[in-house]
Write a protein that holds these residues in place. Structure first.
Motif: not given
Length: 261
Positions: A114-132, A170-179
């Protein structure tokens, strides 16, 4: 009703086992309603990797002093310090990120989350995956027979997170993601300072920001645990801010202070 499942991504120099222990109070609070699935990053950190990372901080260079005394490469493999990628001094490269993406893809192919939860570098990874998952074509090897391996997450929680700025990110994030993304920031975090955390706001179009009074950790007071449980159950609900709750005695930190890289 079946329990919701959430992927849990540890911070730099942690492991799935260490992160699970650090958020033990949260695990007890969510109980059987939410299954927290802790995942090891694929890269085991050598002493040289840790030394290079610690050089970029003003903190002590030992894992024990940084609150991650469990981590070590000479004992239990489950406690070996790990990372989702290796960053350079300019923080514009994410060496090994591709391996982590494909590593996590295997989890998505086997089950639904249902979701993803990360801390520090793992939080950055979580947002990358949500956007991907919203834009899987940004990294073609992620696709399976031309299709994404999993639908977009219903939510993302980024505690002490930040936005990485490598070409792939940048390729994954831009221009934005909506999760829907819940950002948790420590007012006294000296590892990932507020300014760096807020770089996520430039790409997270549907973000909610909550502050706690501590440093580089996930708050573990009851009001925060109950808030996180409620958010994971329904990220669209109109939940009151946990930081606005009456004062509670400190309940300890939930995660060690380690460089985010």
């Amino acid at each position: 009703m079946a329990a919701k499942k959430v992927l849990m991504l540890h911070g730099f120099a942690q492991s799935a086992s260490i992160f699970s222990k650090r958020v033990g109070a949260l695990r007890k609070t969510v109980g059987k309603d939410i299954e927290l699935v802790f995942v090891d990053a694929p890269h085991v950190l050598a002493p040289a990797d840790l030394a290079a990372a610690f050089q970029s901080t003003s903190e002590s260079s030992t894992l024990e002093d940084l609150g991650a005394a469990e981590a070590g490469t000479e004992t239990d493999p489950a406690l070996a310090p790990r990372g989702w990628w290796f960053a350079d001094a300019t923080r514009t490269k994410t060496t090994g990120l591709e391996d982590s993406i494909m590593h996590l893809r295997e989890y998505l192919l086997k089950d639904h989350y249902d979701g993803i939860f990360g801390f520090s570098q793992g939080a950055c990874m979580a947002t990358i995956f949500a956007a991907l998952l919203e834009r899987p074509e940004a990294y073609p090897p992620f696709l399976v027979d031309g299709k994404p391996p999993h639908p977009p997450f219903k939510f993302c929680i980024a505690a002490a997170g930040f936005r990485s700025t490598s070409p792939l990110c940048d390729a994954i994030f831009l221009p934005s993601y909506s999760t829907p993304t819940l950002m948790i920031l420590g007012k006294n975090d000296v590892i990932v300072v507020e300014e760096r955390s807020k770089t996520l706001l430039t790409v997270a179009a549907n973000a909610r920001v909550e502050y706690h009074d501590g440093g580089h950790f996930i708050p573990s007071k009851a009001v925060w645990r109950n808030f996180l449980k409620a958010y994971m159950k329904d990220p669209t609900a109109d939940l009151p801010s946990p930081s606005a709750a009456p004062f509670q005695p400190a309940s300890g930190t939930a995660t060690p202070v380690t460089p985010a890289t």
